[in-house]
Design a protein around this motif. Structure first.
Motif, PDB file in Angstrom:
ATOM      1  N   GLN A 139       0.811  -1.219   0.000  1.00  0.00           N
ATOM      2  CA  GLN A 139       0.000   0.000   0.000  1.00  0.00           C
ATOM      3  C   GLN A 139       0.848   1.275   0.000  1.00  0.00           C
ATOM      4  OE1 GLN A 139      -2.957  -0.033   3.068  1.00  0.00           O
ATOM      5  NE2 GLN A 139      -4.287   1.355   1.935  1.00  0.00           N
ATOM      6  N   LEU A 140       1.929   1.250   0.778  1.00  0.00           N
ATOM      7  CA  LEU A 140       2.789   2.431   0.848  1.00  0.00           C
ATOM      8  C   LEU A 140       3.342   2.758  -0.546  1.00  0.00           C
ATOM      9  CD1 LEU A 140       3.794   4.400   2.933  1.00  0.00           C
ATOM     10  CD2 LEU A 140       5.694   2.853   3.439  1.00  0.00           C
ATOM     11  N   SER A 141       3.730   1.717  -1.270  1.00  0.00           N
ATOM     12  CA  SER A 141       4.285   1.927  -2.614  1.00  0.00           C
ATOM     13  C   SER A 141       3.230   2.477  -3.558  1.00  0.00           C
ATOM     14  CB  SER A 141       4.802   0.615  -3.193  1.00  0.00           C
ATOM     15  OG  SER A 141       5.532  -0.091  -2.254  1.00  0.00           O
ATOM     16  N   THR A 142       2.037   1.879  -3.528  1.00  0.00           N
ATOM     17  CA  THR A 142       1.020   2.335  -4.474  1.00  0.00           C
ATOM     18  C   THR A 142       0.670   3.788  -4.198  1.00  0.00           C
ATOM     19  OG1 THR A 142      -0.665   1.364  -3.072  1.00  0.00           O
ATOM     20  CG2 THR A 142      -0.011   0.107  -4.989  1.00  0.00           C
ATOM     21  N   GLN A 143       0.697   4.164  -2.946  1.00  0.00           N
ATOM     22  CA  GLN A 143       0.390   5.562  -2.633  1.00  0.00           C
ATOM     23  C   GLN A 143       1.434   6.508  -3.226  1.00  0.00           C
ATOM     24  OE1 GLN A 143      -0.159   5.331   1.589  1.00  0.00           O
ATOM     25  NE2 GLN A 143      -2.335   4.824   1.395  1.00  0.00           N
ATOM     26  N   ALA A 144       2.707   6.137  -3.077  1.00  0.00           N
ATOM     27  CA  ALA A 144       3.769   6.975  -3.645  1.00  0.00           C
ATOM     28  C   ALA A 144       3.659   7.029  -5.159  1.00  0.00           C
ATOM     29  CB  ALA A 144       5.136   6.437  -3.231  1.00  0.00           C
ATOM     30  N   VAL A 145       3.391   5.878  -5.753  1.00  0.00           N
ATOM     31  CA  VAL A 145       3.308   5.794  -7.204  1.00  0.00           C
ATOM     32  C   VAL A 145       2.142   6.617  -7.727  1.00  0.00           C
ATOM     33  CG1 VAL A 145       2.701   4.226  -9.075  1.00  0.00           C
ATOM     34  CG2 VAL A 145       4.485   3.596  -7.448  1.00  0.00           C
ATOM     35  N   GLU A 146       1.017   6.532  -7.047  1.00  0.00           N
ATOM     36  CA  GLU A 146      -0.148   7.290  -7.503  1.00  0.00           C
ATOM     37  C   GLU A 146       0.134   8.785  -7.480  1.00  0.00           C
ATOM     38  OE1 GLU A 146      -3.082   6.442  -9.040  1.00  0.00           O
ATOM     39  OE2 GLU A 146      -1.772   4.705  -9.201  1.00  0.00           O
ATOM     40  N   ALA A 147       0.846   9.216  -6.450  1.00  0.00           N
ATOM     41  CA  ALA A 147       1.189  10.636  -6.366  1.00  0.00           C
ATOM     42  C   ALA A 147       2.129  11.017  -7.513  1.00  0.00           C
ATOM     43  CB  ALA A 147       1.843  10.933  -5.024  1.00  0.00           C
ATOM     44  N   SER A 148       2.893  10.047  -7.967  1.00  0.00           N
ATOM     45  CA  SER A 148       3.920  10.331  -8.973  1.00  0.00           C
ATOM     46  C   SER A 148       3.394  10.230 -10.391  1.00  0.00           C
ATOM     47  CB  SER A 148       5.087   9.371  -8.750  1.00  0.00           C
ATOM     48  OG  SER A 148       5.815   9.176  -9.922  1.00  0.00           O
ATOM     49  N   VAL A 149       2.908   9.054 -10.793  1.00  0.00           N
ATOM     50  CA  VAL A 149       2.518   8.899 -12.193  1.00  0.00           C
ATOM     51  C   VAL A 149       1.024   8.692 -12.394  1.00  0.00           C
ATOM     52  CG1 VAL A 149       4.732   7.987 -12.906  1.00  0.00           C
ATOM     53  CG2 VAL A 149       2.964   6.415 -12.185  1.00  0.00           C
ATOM     54  N   GLY A 150       0.274   8.487 -11.307  1.00  0.00           N
ATOM     55  CA  GLY A 150      -1.155   8.258 -11.460  1.00  0.00           C
ATOM     56  C   GLY A 150      -1.441   7.070 -12.342  1.00  0.00           C
ATOM     57  N   ALA A 151      -0.888   5.896 -11.947  1.00  0.00           N
ATOM     58  CA  ALA A 151      -1.045   4.699 -12.762  1.00  0.00           C
ATOM     59  C   ALA A 151      -2.451   4.116 -12.643  1.00  0.00           C
ATOM     60  CB  ALA A 151      -0.005   3.654 -12.348  1.00  0.00           C
ATOM     61  N   GLY A 152      -3.208   4.606 -11.685  1.00  0.00           N
ATOM     62  CA  GLY A 152      -4.569   4.121 -11.504  1.00  0.00           C
ATOM     63  C   GLY A 152      -4.667   2.935 -10.567  1.00  0.00           C
ATOM     64  N   TYR A 153      -3.674   2.771  -9.667  1.00  0.00           N
ATOM     65  CA  TYR A 153      -3.752   1.692  -8.687  1.00  0.00           C
ATOM     66  C   TYR A 153      -4.724   2.108  -7.588  1.00  0.00           C
ATOM     67  CZ  TYR A 153       0.849   0.516 -10.727  1.00  0.00           C
ATOM     68  OH  TYR A 153       1.885   0.229 -11.562  1.00  0.00           O
ATOM     69  N   PRO A 154      -5.560   1.181  -7.114  1.00  0.00           N
ATOM     70  CA  PRO A 154      -6.474   1.538  -6.010  1.00  0.00           C
ATOM     71  C   PRO A 154      -5.688   1.798  -4.724  1.00  0.00           C
ATOM     72  CG  PRO A 154      -6.663  -0.798  -6.580  1.00  0.00           C
ATOM     73  CD  PRO A 154      -5.756  -0.185  -7.593  1.00  0.00           C
ATOM     74  N   LEU A 155      -6.006   2.890  -4.071  1.00  0.00           N
ATOM     75  CA  LEU A 155      -5.229   3.292  -2.892  1.00  0.00           C
ATOM     76  C   LEU A 155      -5.618   2.524  -1.638  1.00  0.00           C
ATOM     77  CD1 LEU A 155      -5.126   7.127  -3.545  1.00  0.00           C
ATOM     78  CD2 LEU A 155      -3.246   5.504  -3.744  1.00  0.00           C
ATOM     79  N   ASP A 156      -6.791   1.873  -1.681  1.00  0.00           N
ATOM     80  CA  ASP A 156      -7.251   1.202  -0.465  1.00  0.00           C
ATOM     81  C   ASP A 156      -6.821  -0.258  -0.406  1.00  0.00           C
ATOM     82  OD1 ASP A 156      -8.813   0.557  -2.651  1.00  0.00           O
ATOM     83  OD2 ASP A 156     -10.623   0.217  -1.444  1.00  0.00           O
ATOM     84  N   ALA A 157      -6.111  -0.741  -1.435  1.00  0.00           N
ATOM     85  CA  ALA A 157      -5.729  -2.154  -1.449  1.00  0.00           C
ATOM     86  C   ALA A 157      -4.525  -2.397  -0.558  1.00  0.00           C
ATOM     87  CB  ALA A 157      -5.415  -2.589  -2.877  1.00  0.00           C
ATOM     88  N   GLY A 158      -4.517  -3.547   0.116  1.00  0.00           N
ATOM     89  CA  GLY A 158      -3.370  -3.906   0.951  1.00  0.00           C
ATOM     90  C   GLY A 158      -2.177  -4.297   0.093  1.00  0.00           C
ATOM     91  N   GLY A 159      -2.464  -4.866  -1.046  1.00  0.00           N
ATOM     92  CA  GLY A 159      -1.394  -5.259  -1.957  1.00  0.00           C
ATOM     93  C   GLY A 159      -1.937  -5.369  -3.365  1.00  0.00           C
ATOM     94  N   ILE A 160      -1.133  -5.036  -4.342  1.00  0.00           N
ATOM     95  CA  ILE A 160      -1.585  -5.227  -5.713  1.00  0.00           C
ATOM     96  C   ILE A 160      -0.579  -6.072  -6.485  1.00  0.00           C
ATOM     97  CG2 ILE A 160      -2.792  -2.994  -5.705  1.00  0.00           C
ATOM     98  CD1 ILE A 160      -0.742  -2.359  -8.054  1.00  0.00           C
ATOM     99  N   LEU A 161      -1.105  -6.776  -7.465  1.00  0.00           N
ATOM    100  CA  LEU A 161      -0.281  -7.612  -8.334  1.00  0.00           C
ATOM    101  C   LEU A 161      -0.431  -7.119  -9.759  1.00  0.00           C
ATOM    102  CD1 LEU A 161      -0.808 -11.439  -7.722  1.00  0.00           C
ATOM    103  CD2 LEU A 161       1.299 -10.136  -7.453  1.00  0.00           C
TER     104      LEU A 161
END
Lengths: 426, 384, 483
Positions: free
Chosen positions: C264-286
């Protein structure tokens, strides 16, 4: 030797912006000067490190090395697009350049030239127009050869940039009425270089907008945006101009301030940052900046009300740095081009690379600017395009000059001029 | 007759090597004894057999890795993995005769699947090696990625036992694909056969075998096999049909892929007379090499892994075999590849004939560092 | 038998070295001013050291001349590509000359017929694939830094990347090398064929981190571009669910071309950076990608989706256009640097574990983070079991903080070794993990490696201070911890 730690004044590149850089190096291959020179000092990561080294007391802000590497930067901000950490490189560079100016006492000739350029020429459309015309005439008269002969290579280089067509500076009407159903009202920011050498483009922009149901005001209460000042580190001058524009334009009841010069647009969108330390102006700057839109950005957002007429040609689009990197606008101009029937858009290698124009870069770094212009011209020739479309006067002049030197007969047109022509052909 | 040593543990193997080194007794290492034809035959003082180092040490099916002792036969490993629906995706020759894991590593012995699945060097994750100084060194690891320290796996693969004796190995393994099919098409020129093969290599079909064979009736047969999900496998078969038709040939399905590919894989074992030249070539050089082979011996039998550029040529005309083999070795080098005589019954044929390999001085330093007394596998490799 | 090599320190230094190099190569190929040298003291990792000089060669002959000169004057040689490395491989820890390959960055030959390319070491990884694309080919290894990192660096580090799960890492794609050894000799190894006589020195060299010699030319395999791809983003409530999905997919006999995990910490940073469209509430994404021929690809994707749902996936999104796919990948590939948004510094680990140990080890990572009071993000190659815990910190707090962060990193690596893994899967040992080598290898193992080092670099001038632990730098623990 005792080093003076840090930077001379408050406009310094902020440590919190510097520390965002995790020196991953992803910016390196996007940097035209790194590609040409191959040394870390002329890469974005290296320049940020130089700024850090000044803060850390390992390098003097008034050292020749610091000044040189800051000057060699195009400020094209391609590195910003590439940066996953979100480093605001443009802000850092402009701040760093202001420190170079503050820390170094330029020699008298340099000071006078800067003064003449930034106080006298750029801010005065009338004088700039005169210069442009003089440029056109002197070119016709072979002044370039004379200048070269007497060793004024830089002025000769500058003259190279003057467009082939004779500049017009017919005053624009104060208002263009919307044609058809009215969909909005905007104010056109006419810019100084645009007004001086490319007045036709301003009129074309207004006509294209009007054609799409947008009423266009051309307020007299505007002045130079201050972009060239900001890029060169003349923070004070830039702030003065910003305040004049804000005061002059903010009362207007318009949907947007439309800009057709990418360099101006990027700068107008950063007034908030420029004035951030000024309590009275910071918020007004932010609000002003939020209303600024590039012409292509605005048109693509509201959508074309009327389909343009056909243009039978093969064209390549070259992204102005301050549009694609400075304002993150690259899809919109291409979408507008795609709307022109029979226009075939071919891919252009390194379309997102700086052409070497970069504000005053032609004047300050003529050799590198020429190398980058050559690189751009070669890509254009290889693309097979019959015309190059762009959206910034500086790029237009530089690319035209580079193509000319290459002996290529490929016209360079502003997106708004092309759209205007397409509408006229209906 | 050499004295036979058959250590039961890696430590015993290392001890035996140290003893040999101290006494300067020469050693030949033997697994299943299936590759005695490689290199120059020279009697050694000791024959070190790895048969005592047998069995699986660790197999975690969910991790898709297996660790075995090097004396284990490939066939036994294959059968053990099959029980879990998995396989080690190597298809080397001599398996039916008892080729061992250690021998396959030491000789870099691969089959036609290397294009799809990789070769020994791509699938071996780690080894333990007994060295002439009596120590046992480990290289690599048991996980699929590892860049800690030098990749010494690569040094031991194909070193013909000249640096040490592999006693244990860990491999990447895969689930057995649900579907496997094969088909062939026969062409009149090598250019057509290799051309069709090349077209297949440039797709993303990734067949498990793309083999060009010169048949007894002197035609050129392209056999391919594919494995995986049904749809891509069928597409590969269809693609072969299309490529063959474009070259005026027709295809035939092969019922059991292994029945068709097996004999091709064993070209060396089948070659009791004459000589077998084995060449590793740049892909586009294969047609020229095949044509050269036919020029030096009109009856030459050729089997080429056309996807990887590994060609075996059986020169059957015993009268001119020395000149023919030398000519082919030279031809392979001219074409930018390498070659050796893999097997010959003819005396006086230098298996590696020609200039020494690039970087030979580095190889000698390595040999000197690992085996300072020079006891291991004399005359077995290109370094002499 | 000892694995500890002597520490090599530069003989000739300072102005004498600089003027010697200028005389040798011409001043346009040498940097010697202090303010310039300070810009060659870092790479993408945390350690720094200032070189005595920087040389920018134009051709192999320059490198050979330089190496002969340095051999004569006992000066270490440290090759550098783009300086994106994550283990300090390009840091001149013992001083000496940094060789920047920025000006040796050409593709010498695109041999389409043989599916090979011959390139100079300074070539940017992605530029090779871009040049090969019109021929329907690409270069497989795609490190996350592929837009910037160079082939020379890739070969030195044996780099991996998301798509190496199915198609192998750098070493599986290199068939030939031209090297300059530290005595100045030029050696050409391998070529365009798959095998050459004698030992596989190409394979032995790949991943040797500049400690065996300097790469001046590389022959690599080019691979046909897949006919089609499917890219799936699956979001899970917990990292355990995501981990179990990885094992389930592999267990089902599916080998995706890539399988990447982010917390989750990574997806949050990534979303702030490139807005890849990862859900921010997920515990983990694949991120799972399958590729190959079009036929059967959708069925394969569907099977993966079924597995994800069974493992509690809360959201599944399939990229339907190339643009959407690029966006999903842009998030993953920019993930490390995006951490710049969360902290001023990060220390990235690169341990590898057996896939089945993922849940156990990830829990350990969380535990380490809590005990040290450090934020740790996880972005990694789940299919390979190659972890990348990113430990965030503030470097301005001083060396003690850096030490603390390294301690936390060591605890994570110790766990990786405990479950049968490796201390590094693709970043290399560099100068950063030398002291951890004894966790993975015995003194005998390392002594054997040193035999190889001595054969290639008897002078010890090739990138000294890397890979092998040195008594001066590594505390008692590491040398005694040898198994």
């Amino acid at each position: 030797m005792i080093r003076r730690r840090g930077f001379p004044n408050a406009d310094a590149p902020l440590p919190e912006l510097i520390s965002r850089c995790v020196h991953c190096g992803l910016c390196l291959p996007t940097c035209p000067t790194f590609a040409e020179l191959g040394v870390e000092m002329d890469s974005p990561r290296g320049r940020i490190r130089l700024m850090k080294n000044v803060w850390d007391g390992r390098l003097d802000a008034d050292s020749a090395a610091f000044a040189d590497h800051m000057a060699k930067c195009l400020d094209c901000r391609a590195c910003e697009t590439a940066c996953p950490s979100g480093v605001s490189f443009g802000k850092l560079m402009e701040a760093a350049r202001s420190q170079v100016l503050a820390a170094r006492r330029p020699n008298l000739a340099e000071a006078l030239l800067r003064r003449a350029a930034f106080r006298g020429l750029i801010t005065s459309p009338a004088r700039l127009a005169l210069f442009a015309r003089f440029g056109y005439l002197s070119k016709r008269l072979g002044a370039r050869t004379i200048l070269r002969a007497i060793g004024m290579k830089r002025l000769a280089e500058l003259l190279d940039l003057v467009p082939e067509k004779a500049p017009t500076s017919a005053a624009l009407p104060a208002r263009f009425a919307a044609i058809g159903t009215k969909r909005g009202t905007v104010a056109l920011f006419t810019g100084c270089v645009m007004r001086a050498a490319f007045a036709d483009t301003n009129a074309a922009t207004a006509r294209v907008l009007a054609r799409n149901g947008i009423e266009v005001l051309v307020p007299a209460t505007q002045t130079c945006c201050g972009a060239l000042h900001a890029h060169a580190g003349e923070r004070g001058g830039a702030r003065e101009l910003a305040k004049r524009n804000i005061s002059g334009l903010e009362p207007l009841a318009v949907d947007a301030f439309i800009v057709n010069a990418a360099g101006c647009g990027a700068n107008l969108k950063e007034y908030g940052w420029l004035l951030k330390d000024d309590q009275e102006w910071a918020e007004r700057g932010e609000r002003f900046s939020a209303r600024v839109k590039d012409a292509s950005e605005y048109l693509a957002a509201v959508g074309l009300a009327e389909r343009p007429g056909p243009v039978r040609a093969t064209a390549a689009y070259d992204d102005p740095c301050h549009l694609i990197h400075g304002q993150k606008i690259s899809a919109q101009p291409r979408a507008l081009l795609a709307a022109i029937p029979e226009l075939r858009l071919v891919p252009l290698a390194e379309a997102d690379w700086c052409c070497g124009s970069a504000g005053t870069y032609n004047v300050t770094q003529p050799e590198l600017a020429a190398r980058l212009g050559h690189r751009k011209a070669q890509h254009i020739v290889r693309s097979g395009a019959e015309m190059v479309v762009t959206a910034n006067p500086g790029c237009q002049m530089q690319i035209e000059a580079a193509l000319r030197r290459e002996g290529a007969r490929v016209p360079v047109v502003h997106l708004m001029d092309l759209l205007d022509r397409a509408y006229a052909s209906r | 007759m050499p004295r036979v040593e058959r250590p039961a543990t890696p430590e015993a193997c290392a001890d035996a090597l140290r003893a040999c080194a101290e006494d300067r007794r020469s050693v030949r290492v033997r697994g299943g004894g299936t590759k005695d034809h490689l290199g120059t035959r020279r009697e050694t003082d000791v024959m070190l057999e790895t048969a005592g180092l047998d069995g699986i040490i660790d197999h975690v099916p969910a991790d898709l890795t297996v660790t075995v002792r090097a004396g284990m036969s490939f066939a036994a490993l294959r059968d053990a993995l099959a029980k879990h629906g998995q396989f080690l995706p190597l298809d080397p020759p001599h398996v039916a005769r008892g080729a061992t894991v250690g021998g396959i590593i030491a000789t870099n012995s691969n089959g036609f699947g290397r294009y799809r699945y990789g070769s020994v060097r791509d699938l071996l994750l780690g080894v333990r090696v007994a060295l002439p100084d009596g120590t046992i060194a480990r290289a690599g690891g048991r996980v699929v990625k590892n860049v800690a320290g030098y990749d010494l796996n690569k040094l031991f693969i194909g070193s013909f036992g000249t640096l040490g004796v592999v006693v244990e190995a860990t491999f990447k393994i895969l689930p057995v694909p649900p579907v496997a099919k094969a088909a062939s098409a026969t062409f009149t020129t090598p250019g057509d056969a290799f051309g069709a093969a090349d077209a297949l290599v440039r797709t993303s079909l990734r067949p498990t075998a793309i083999v060009v064979e010169r048949t007894e009736d002197r035609r050129w047969r392209l056999a391919i096999a594919a494995a995986g999900e049904a749809a891509p496998v069928d597409r590969a078969m269809a693609e072969l049909g299309r490529l063959a038709a474009a070259r005026g040939a027709s295809t035939e399905a092969i019922g059991d892929p292994e029945a068709a590919l097996g004999p091709l894989r064993e070209i060396v074992d089948a070659a009791t007379g004459g000589a077998v030249v084995r060449a590793a070539l740049p892909l586009s050089a294969q047609t020229a090499f095949a044509e050269a082979a036919v020029r030096v011996d009109r009856g030459a039998r050729i089997v080429a892994d056309a996807a990887s550029g590994i060609a075996h040529v059986h020169l059957r005309d015993e009268a001119g075999v020395v000149a023919a083999a030398d000519g082919l070795l030279a031809k392979a080098r001219v074409l930018g590849g390498s070659a050796r005589v893999e097997r010959t019954a003819v005396a006086g044929l230098d298996p590696f004939g020609g200039p020494e390999p690039a970087g030979a001085f580095l190889m000698r330093r390595l040999k000197e560092a690992f085996d300072p007394n020079g006891i291991l596998e004399p005359a077995r490799s290109a370094l002499g | 038998m000892t694995a500890a090599p002597p520490i090599v320190r530069a003989g000739l230094r300072g102005a004498a070295l600089a003027s010697g190099l200028r005389d040798l190569l011409g001043s346009e190929k040498v940097l010697w001013a202090r303010e310039d040298l300070l810009l060659y003291e870092y790479d993408g990792a945390v350690d720094i050291a200032t070189p005595d000089a920087v040389v920018l060669p134009n051709e192999t002959a320059d490198v050979a001349k330089l190496a002969r000169f340095c051999a004569e004057h006992a000066v270490p040689l440290v090759p550098r590509g783009a300086g994106t490395g994550l283990s300090g491989g390009a840091i001149p820890v013992e001083g000496g000359v940094v060789i920047s390959f920025a000006r040796m960055s050409r593709i010498l030959e695109l041999d389409v017929a043989n599916l090979r390319a011959v390139v100079q070491p300074g070539l940017v990884n992605l530029h090779l694939s871009t040049a090969a694309a019109p021929h329907g080919l690409y270069f497989v290894p795609d490190p996350s830094s592929q837009k910037a990192c160079t082939l020379g660096g890739n070969v030195a580090e044996n780099s991996g990347g998301p798509h190496t799960l199915a198609y192998g890492v750098t070493t599986n794609h290199v068939t030939g090398l031209e090297l300059v050894l530290s005595d100045g000799s030029i050696v050409r190894l391998g070529g365009k064929a798959l095998e050459y006589d004698g030992y596989d020195l190409v394979g032995t060299f790949v991943g040797s981190e500049g400690t065996l010699g300097i790469i001046t030319e590389i022959t690599v395999k080019l691979t046909p571009l897949p006919e089609d791809k499917r890219t799936l983003m699956a979001a899970f409530p917990t990292m355990d669910d995501a981990s179990n999905t990885v094992s389930a997919i592999i267990g089902a006999g599916i080998v995706p071309s890539a399988m990447e995990m982010m917390d989750q910490l990574s997806t949050q940073a990534v979303e702030a950076s490139v807005g890849a469209g990862y859900p921010l509430d997920a515990g983990g994404i694949l991120l799972v990608e399958v590729d190959g021929v079009r036929d059967g690809l959708d069925d394969l994707l569907e099977r993966i989706e079924v597995i994800c749902r069974a493992a509690h996936a809360q959201e599944l999104r399939v990229a339907t256009t190339a643009l959407e796919r690029d966006k999903l990948w842009a998030g993953r590939k920019g993930a490390f640097a995006a951490m710049g948004r969360l902290a001023s510094d990060y220390y990235v680990q690169d341990g590898v574990i057996p896939r089945t140990k993922l849940p156990q080890v990830l829990r350990h990572v969380i535990d380490v983070g809590e005990r040290y009071g450090l934020r740790i993000a996880n972005v990694f190659h789940a299919g390979d079991g190659n972890l990348h815990p990113l430990i965030m910190f503030d470097g301005s707090k001083g060396p003690a903080e850096v030490e603390r962060v390294k301690e936390a990193g060591r605890e994570i690596l110790e766990m990786c070794i405990q479950v049968g893994g490796s201390i590094t899967g693709e970043h290399g040992v560099g100068m950063e993990k030398t002291c951890y080598m004894p966790l993975q290898y015995s003194p005998v193992d390392m002594a054997v490696m040193h035999r190889v080092k001595d054969a290639f670099d008897p002078l010890g001038l090739a990138n000294p201070g890397k890979i092998f632990p040195t008594p001066g730098r590594c505390k008692e623990f590491s040398l005694n911890a040898a198994r």
